[in-house]
Scaffold this motif. Structure first.
Motif, PDB file in Angstrom:
ATOM      1  N   ASN A  22     -44.243 -19.661 -26.774  1.00 46.61           N
ATOM      2  CA  ASN A  22     -44.488 -20.453 -27.974  1.00 46.61           C
ATOM      3  C   ASN A  22     -43.948 -19.803 -29.242  1.00 46.61           C
ATOM      4  OD1 ASN A  22     -45.860 -22.462 -26.541  1.00 46.61           O
ATOM      5  ND2 ASN A  22     -47.719 -21.226 -26.541  1.00 46.61           N
ATOM      6  N   LYS A  23     -43.228 -18.711 -29.091  1.00 47.92           N
ATOM      7  CA  LYS A  23     -42.700 -18.020 -30.257  1.00 47.92           C
ATOM      8  C   LYS A  23     -41.257 -18.437 -30.496  1.00 47.92           C
ATOM      9  CE  LYS A  23     -45.627 -14.010 -29.658  1.00 47.92           C
ATOM     10  NZ  LYS A  23     -45.666 -12.581 -29.427  1.00 47.92           N
ATOM     11  N   LYS A  24     -40.892 -18.477 -31.743  1.00 49.67           N
ATOM     12  CA  LYS A  24     -39.525 -18.806 -32.122  1.00 49.67           C
ATOM     13  C   LYS A  24     -39.070 -17.808 -33.170  1.00 49.67           C
ATOM     14  CE  LYS A  24     -39.756 -23.639 -31.098  1.00 49.67           C
ATOM     15  NZ  LYS A  24     -38.932 -24.790 -31.214  1.00 49.67           N
ATOM     16  N   LEU A  25     -37.761 -17.698 -33.266  1.00 53.32           N
ATOM     17  CA  LEU A  25     -37.217 -16.838 -34.309  1.00 53.32           C
ATOM     18  C   LEU A  25     -37.451 -17.511 -35.657  1.00 53.32           C
ATOM     19  CD1 LEU A  25     -33.804 -15.784 -32.772  1.00 53.32           C
ATOM     20  CD2 LEU A  25     -35.823 -14.393 -33.019  1.00 53.32           C
ATOM     21  N   LYS A  26     -37.963 -16.753 -36.594  1.00 56.19           N
ATOM     22  CA  LYS A  26     -38.221 -17.314 -37.912  1.00 56.19           C
ATOM     23  C   LYS A  26     -37.213 -16.732 -38.886  1.00 56.19           C
ATOM     24  CE  LYS A  26     -43.070 -17.949 -37.005  1.00 56.19           C
ATOM     25  NZ  LYS A  26     -44.444 -17.602 -37.321  1.00 56.19           N
ATOM     26  N   SER A  27     -36.376 -17.616 -39.350  1.00 58.39           N
ATOM     27  CA  SER A  27     -35.365 -17.191 -40.293  1.00 58.39           C
ATOM     28  C   SER A  27     -34.719 -18.425 -40.889  1.00 58.39           C
ATOM     29  CB  SER A  27     -34.315 -16.329 -39.583  1.00 58.39           C
ATOM     30  OG  SER A  27     -33.293 -16.011 -40.487  1.00 58.39           O
ATOM     31  N   ASN A  28     -34.071 -18.236 -41.986  1.00 57.30           N
ATOM     32  CA  ASN A  28     -33.352 -19.336 -42.618  1.00 57.30           C
ATOM     33  C   ASN A  28     -31.895 -19.388 -42.171  1.00 57.30           C
ATOM     34  OD1 ASN A  28     -35.585 -20.190 -44.082  1.00 57.30           O
ATOM     35  ND2 ASN A  28     -35.165 -18.781 -45.762  1.00 57.30           N
ATOM     36  N   PHE A  29     -31.516 -18.447 -41.342  1.00 58.77           N
ATOM     37  CA  PHE A  29     -30.131 -18.395 -40.905  1.00 58.77           C
ATOM     38  C   PHE A  29     -29.850 -19.476 -39.872  1.00 58.77           C
ATOM     39  CE2 PHE A  29     -30.950 -13.918 -42.132  1.00 58.77           C
ATOM     40  CZ  PHE A  29     -30.034 -13.851 -43.175  1.00 58.77           C
ATOM     41  N   SER A  32     -30.399 -18.433 -36.100  1.00 61.58           N
ATOM     42  CA  SER A  32     -31.743 -18.491 -35.522  1.00 61.58           C
ATOM     43  C   SER A  32     -32.110 -19.925 -35.169  1.00 61.58           C
ATOM     44  CB  SER A  32     -32.767 -17.886 -36.470  1.00 61.58           C
ATOM     45  OG  SER A  32     -32.831 -18.617 -37.668  1.00 61.58           O
ATOM     46  N   ARG A  33     -31.727 -20.875 -36.016  1.00 59.56           N
ATOM     47  CA  ARG A  33     -31.993 -22.280 -35.695  1.00 59.56           C
ATOM     48  C   ARG A  33     -31.216 -22.709 -34.458  1.00 59.56           C
ATOM     49  NH1 ARG A  33     -30.587 -24.211 -41.266  1.00 59.56           N
ATOM     50  NH2 ARG A  33     -31.943 -22.847 -42.429  1.00 59.56           N
ATOM     51  N   THR A  34     -29.987 -22.268 -34.374  1.00 57.06           N
ATOM     52  CA  THR A  34     -29.159 -22.598 -33.224  1.00 57.06           C
ATOM     53  C   THR A  34     -29.734 -21.991 -31.949  1.00 57.06           C
ATOM     54  OG1 THR A  34     -27.206 -22.638 -34.648  1.00 57.06           O
ATOM     55  CG2 THR A  34     -26.817 -22.473 -32.289  1.00 57.06           C
ATOM     56  N   LEU A  35     -30.167 -20.735 -32.018  1.00 49.43           N
ATOM     57  CA  LEU A  35     -30.753 -20.078 -30.853  1.00 49.43           C
ATOM     58  C   LEU A  35     -32.052 -20.754 -30.440  1.00 49.43           C
ATOM     59  CD1 LEU A  35     -30.606 -17.834 -28.772  1.00 49.43           C
ATOM     60  CD2 LEU A  35     -31.842 -16.379 -30.369  1.00 49.43           C
ATOM     61  N   PHE A  42     -32.683 -25.108 -23.034  1.00 48.58           N
ATOM     62  CA  PHE A  42     -32.681 -24.328 -21.794  1.00 48.58           C
ATOM     63  C   PHE A  42     -34.030 -24.451 -21.086  1.00 48.58           C
ATOM     64  CE2 PHE A  42     -32.961 -20.237 -19.493  1.00 48.58           C
ATOM     65  CZ  PHE A  42     -31.821 -20.350 -18.722  1.00 48.58           C
ATOM     66  N   LYS A  43     -35.092 -24.378 -21.858  1.00 49.70           N
ATOM     67  CA  LYS A  43     -36.449 -24.504 -21.297  1.00 49.70           C
ATOM     68  C   LYS A  43     -36.640 -25.893 -20.691  1.00 49.70           C
ATOM     69  CE  LYS A  43     -40.989 -23.259 -23.074  1.00 49.70           C
ATOM     70  NZ  LYS A  43     -41.716 -23.085 -24.324  1.00 49.70           N
ATOM     71  N   SER A  44     -36.172 -26.920 -21.387  1.00 56.31           N
ATOM     72  CA  SER A  44     -36.276 -28.282 -20.872  1.00 56.31           C
ATOM     73  C   SER A  44     -35.476 -28.443 -19.591  1.00 56.31           C
ATOM     74  CB  SER A  44     -35.757 -29.288 -21.903  1.00 56.31           C
ATOM     75  OG  SER A  44     -36.527 -29.247 -23.054  1.00 56.31           O
ATOM     76  N   ARG A  45     -34.307 -27.824 -19.542  1.00 53.45           N
ATOM     77  CA  ARG A  45     -33.460 -27.892 -18.345  1.00 53.45           C
ATOM     78  C   ARG A  45     -34.166 -27.225 -17.156  1.00 53.45           C
ATOM     79  NH1 ARG A  45     -30.577 -30.087 -14.829  1.00 53.45           N
ATOM     80  NH2 ARG A  45     -28.869 -28.906 -13.962  1.00 53.45           N
ATOM     81  N   ILE A  46     -34.813 -26.101 -17.390  1.00 51.94           N
ATOM     82  CA  ILE A  46     -35.540 -25.406 -16.320  1.00 51.94           C
ATOM     83  C   ILE A  46     -36.687 -26.278 -15.808  1.00 51.94           C
ATOM     84  CG2 ILE A  46     -37.044 -23.445 -15.804  1.00 51.94           C
ATOM     85  CD1 ILE A  46     -35.236 -21.784 -17.611  1.00 51.94           C
TER      86      ILE A  46
END
Length: 100
Positions: A22-29, A32-35, A42-46
């Motif tokens: 449930n963790k995500k990268l937090k950044s304005n870059f 990070s949004r792309t990742l 990827f999670k949905s595909r799995i």
């Protein structure tokens, strides 16, 4: 990217998804949004692969999911007809040369 690098990347992503569900990268870059978007896809595909394996009655484990993600079974299926056709051609050539 070689298959070994893809395998390592897939393992790293699976580890990342499992350790931080449930963790995500937090950044304005944008990276990070792309990742984060890529990880969600990827999670949905799995989960989709897992659901398909369950419905088809096949064994659900990391190896089978990895094989589907890397399309290992598809490659094996495509190679068999090539070898079959090659063997037929060689047998035909040998038959022709034997008759002469």
């Amino acid at each position: 990217m070689t298959s070994k690098e893809q395998n390592l990347a897939s393992k790293d992503l699976l580890k990342l998804v499992n350790e931080t569900p449930n963790k995500k990268l937090k950044s304005n870059f944008d990276e990070s949004r792309t990742l984060n978007t890529y990880l969600d896809i990827f999670k949905s595909r799995i989960y989709e692969i897992q659901k398909n394996l369950i419905h088809s009655g096949k064994k659900v484990n990391g190896e089978s999911i990895k094989n589907i993600l890397l399309r290992i079974d598809e490659i094996k299926r495509k190679l068999l007809p090539i070898f079959y056709e090659y063997n037929i051609r060689i047998a035909f050539i040998e038959l022709l040369s034997f008759k002469e």
